[in-house]
Design a protein around this motif. Structure first.
Motif, PDB file in Angstrom:
ATOM      1  N   LYS A  92     -98.829  41.013 -14.785  1.00 42.20           N
ATOM      2  CA  LYS A  92     -98.474  41.851 -15.937  1.00 42.20           C
ATOM      3  C   LYS A  92     -98.727  41.044 -17.204  1.00 42.20           C
ATOM      4  O   LYS A  92     -98.098  40.011 -17.441  1.00 42.20           O
ATOM      5  CB  LYS A  92     -97.007  42.265 -15.852  1.00 42.20           C
ATOM      6  N   GLU A 138    -101.232  46.611 -17.308  1.00 38.71           N
ATOM      7  CA  GLU A 138    -100.519  46.831 -18.563  1.00 38.71           C
ATOM      8  C   GLU A 138    -100.518  48.328 -18.834  1.00 38.71           C
ATOM      9  O   GLU A 138    -101.454  49.046 -18.434  1.00 38.71           O
ATOM     10  CB  GLU A 138    -101.188  46.086 -19.722  1.00 38.71           C
ATOM     11  N   ILE A 231     -93.633  48.106 -18.004  1.00 41.36           N
ATOM     12  CA  ILE A 231     -94.171  48.683 -16.774  1.00 41.36           C
ATOM     13  C   ILE A 231     -93.665  50.107 -16.557  1.00 41.36           C
ATOM     14  O   ILE A 231     -94.148  50.806 -15.666  1.00 41.36           O
ATOM     15  CB  ILE A 231     -93.892  47.811 -15.538  1.00 41.36           C
TER      16      ILE A 231
END
Length: 395
Positions: A92, A138, A231
């Motif tokens: 991430k 992302e 997220i």
């Protein structure tokens, strides 16, 4: 238009207006609800958690030394081979938007977004340790595929893919899947008992958070754990919830005021606080409990203080910072605790009212109380540079 910047600015203006109009009422509401919802503080034990290892390594620029410093960090942690060999690793990153204009006269990677050099070095080391696949994720404010957005940010995607099987997914909605992945919060959660995420956060073996060393106007600091706030899909957890095409910001997570018709998946009954500085820290703790981070990496080579991006100018002065370190750990709570200390804050477990949590609840402490990890510096095995030598005061 940069939709993310607009939404963040709009939320900031609204928050400042609310705070100016009724600060005492908001504060009393927040503390009343906190008293009802909090778990008892975790008491330090005599034995350290096995994952409470954090490495601090000097790194002064985004040249070749990034890979060297990151490799040294992993070596100090005992190596990442056992963690990633023959595994799918999801990383991430932290883009915060799709406006890649220079800020403070510097590329965004040097101030408030993930720098390509750290992504390249990490990818090389992951494949070197035997990773089967690396997936960058992302949730962006663009309908474009993540690869297209990163290309606009001048990431050399061919160089990344030359290292091995590398994938990119914009997790703002379902993406390539036909259904959302449902993850429960094992502890029961402060605000959410479960979340619905893009499949990428479940179709993986290892979760990595690649963050920057920054302050945050709603959460005090934004490090490896706060990075996962992004997220939550735009299609489910924003003012545009219900539309797979939603590009809206997460205002409804910050405050439900004006969004009465939106039903957030997994939200617990009885949550009545409208204060973002109460809500966001708890959401961060819940997310990191539901979707554990296995490897936390904080880029403190250069960054910024005073906020998480250019839109924070209205809240106070923003400054360029150059701590010259990379911080990495196997537990996000411990890693963020060390990161907070490196930023010059003496107590990462500080209560609300003490910097950097002087205006918000402490998500690092909340995550500790939820059992995610320890934030007690005395219980964390800090390797490499000692905190005292790495310290770079942000205020």
């Amino acid at each position: 238009m940069n939709t993310t910047s607009f939404n963040r600015r709009a939320f900031l203006r609204r928050s400042l207006t609310l705070a100016a109009g009724c600060p005492l009422a908001l504060e009393l509401t927040a503390y009343k609800l906190a008293a009802e919802a909090e778990s008892p503080p975790v008491k330090a034990s005599g034995a350290r958690r096995a994952d409470a290892k954090v490495a601090i390594v000097s790194c002064r620029s985004y040249g070749p030394e990034v890979r060297t410093a990151l490799a040294q960090s992993f070596d100090l942690l005992g190596g990442i081979g056992p963690l990633v060999k023959n595994k799918t690793v999801t990383v991430k990153i932290n883009l915060t938007g799709t406006d890649f204009s220079a800020f403070m006269g510097r590329p965004v990677g040097e101030t408030y977004m993930t720098h390509y050099a750290t992504a390249l070095a990490l990818t090389s080391l992951l494949f070197g340790a035997g990773a089967k696949r690396v997936r960058f994720v992302e949730s962006t404010t663009s309908r474009a595929e993540l690869a297209g957005t990163l290309d606009l940010a001048d990431w050399d995607l061919k160089a990344l893919q030359a290292l091995g099987p590398v994938e990119f997914e914009n997790t703002r909605n379902l993406g390539v899947a036909k259904a959302y992945a449902h993850l429960a919060v094992p502890s029961g959660g402060y605000m959410f008992s479960a979340f619905d995420f893009n499949h990428s956060y479940v179709d993986t073996d290892v979760m990595v958070s690649l963050a920057k060393l920054k302050n945050h106007i709603t959460a005090g600091v934004t490090l490896s754990m706060k990075n996962l706030f992004g997220i939550t899909p735009n299609s489910l957890y924003t003012s545009g919830a219900g539309s797979e095409d939603s590009l809206e910001g997460r205002d409804v997570l910050h405050s439900p005021v004006g969004f009465d018709k939106i039903k957030l998946p997994g939200l617990k009954e009885g949550i009545s606080s409208v204060d973002a500085t109460w809500r966001v820290p708890r959401i961060v703790a819940d997310i990191c409990t539901a979707r554990p981070i296995h490897l936390a990496i904080i880029d403190g080579i250069t960054s910024m203080s005073g906020g998480e991006g250019p839109w924070c100018r209205e809240a106070g002065p923003l400054k360029f910072t150059s701590p010259g370190v990379i911080i990495a750990g196997l537990n996000p709570v411990s890693t963020d605790a060390v990161g907070t200390a490196v930023m010059g804050y003496e107590n990462p477990r500080a209560a609300r009212g003490i910097k950097p949590f002087h205006f918000c609840d402490n998500h690092v402490l909340l995550a500790e109380q939820a059992g995610v990890g320890t934030a007690d510096l005395a219980q964390i095995d800090v390797r490499g540079l000692p905190i005292e030598k790495a310290r770079y005061p942000y205020t």
